[in-house]
Design a protein around this motif. Structure first.
Motif, PDB file in Angstrom:
ATOM      1  N   VAL A   1      -4.126   3.767   0.958  1.00 55.43           N
ATOM      2  CA  VAL A   1      -4.830   2.793   0.134  1.00 55.43           C
ATOM      3  C   VAL A   1      -3.951   1.550   0.104  1.00 55.43           C
ATOM      4  CG1 VAL A   1      -3.879   3.683  -2.050  1.00 55.43           C
ATOM      5  CG2 VAL A   1      -6.008   2.378  -2.059  1.00 55.43           C
TER       6      VAL A   1
ATOM      7  N   THR B   1      -8.550  -1.396  -0.048  1.00 48.79           N
ATOM      8  CA  THR B   1      -9.178  -0.601   1.002  1.00 48.79           C
ATOM      9  C   THR B   1      -8.616   0.815   1.009  1.00 48.79           C
ATOM     10  OG1 THR B   1      -9.359  -2.593   2.361  1.00 48.79           O
ATOM     11  CG2 THR B   1      -9.638  -0.506   3.489  1.00 48.79           C
ATOM     12  N   PHE B   2      -9.484   1.788   1.206  1.00 47.45           N
ATOM     13  CA  PHE B   2      -9.097   3.174   1.428  1.00 47.45           C
ATOM     14  C   PHE B   2      -9.238   3.433   2.923  1.00 47.45           C
ATOM     15  CE2 PHE B   2     -10.329   7.666   1.926  1.00 47.45           C
ATOM     16  CZ  PHE B   2      -9.181   8.259   1.404  1.00 47.45           C
TER      17      PHE B   2
ATOM     18  N   GLY C   1       0.800  -1.214   0.000  1.00 47.14           N
ATOM     19  CA  GLY C   1       0.000   0.000   0.000  1.00 47.14           C
ATOM     20  C   GLY C   1       0.831   1.263   0.000  1.00 47.14           C
TER      21      GLY C   1
END
Length: 153
Positions: free
Chosen positions: A128, A146-147, A114
């Motif tokens: 993110v 995923t944020f 990420g």
């Protein structure tokens, strides 16, 4: 092909920052709200200049289940406030809840890659990441991006 890309990111991108001088992390601990296929919360704590442990609890929307995970992340500073991270850990949970006794136990590993940006003048960071659940049980999930919005302290 997807697996080769994940393994390449997981093992080779952290080498990009190995030649840089060690920069102190921008914060020690953060709590976050996770938005994506795994909706939930997380707590992240640095255990060194570049290493952090993140524990997450969430509801998995595609599989209608609850998942808990803990991952170790190695951070590579790219520019001030912006980092790449990679690592991995374990997950455990129950999937397909509410289907009249057809729920599945899930346990497995979570490789993680990420990017994170910490705002300099505010206790906020955004991230993110991609963290598939590679389960030892019949159901793995490969599409879990995923944020995250983090409050740092």
């Amino acid at each position: 092909m997807k697996k080769k890309l994940i393994y390449s990111l997981f093992f080779f991108l952290p080498l990009v920052g190995m030649g840089q001088s060690a920069l102190a992390q921008d914060y020690n601990t953060a709590v976050s709200v996770n938005l994506g296929a795994d909706m939930g919360f997380a707590v992240k704590h640095f255990v060194g200049n570049r290493g952090a442990i993140e524990a997450q609890a969430g509801y998995n929307i595609p599989c209608k289940g609850v998942m808990l995970s803990a991952v170790y992340q190695y951070h590579v500073p790219l520019v001030e406030g912006f980092k790449f991270y990679a690592g991995g850990g374990l997950n455990i949970g129950a999937l397909h809840l509410g289907k009249h006794g057809v729920s599945e136990f899930a346990i497995g590993i979570d490789p993680t890659v990420g990017f994170e940006y910490k705002f300099a003048q505010a206790p906020i960071a955004v991230a993110v990441d991609y963290k598939p659940n590679i389960n030892f049980t019949p159901h793995s999930q490969w599409d879990l991006a995923t944020f995250k919005i983090r409050y740092t302290f």
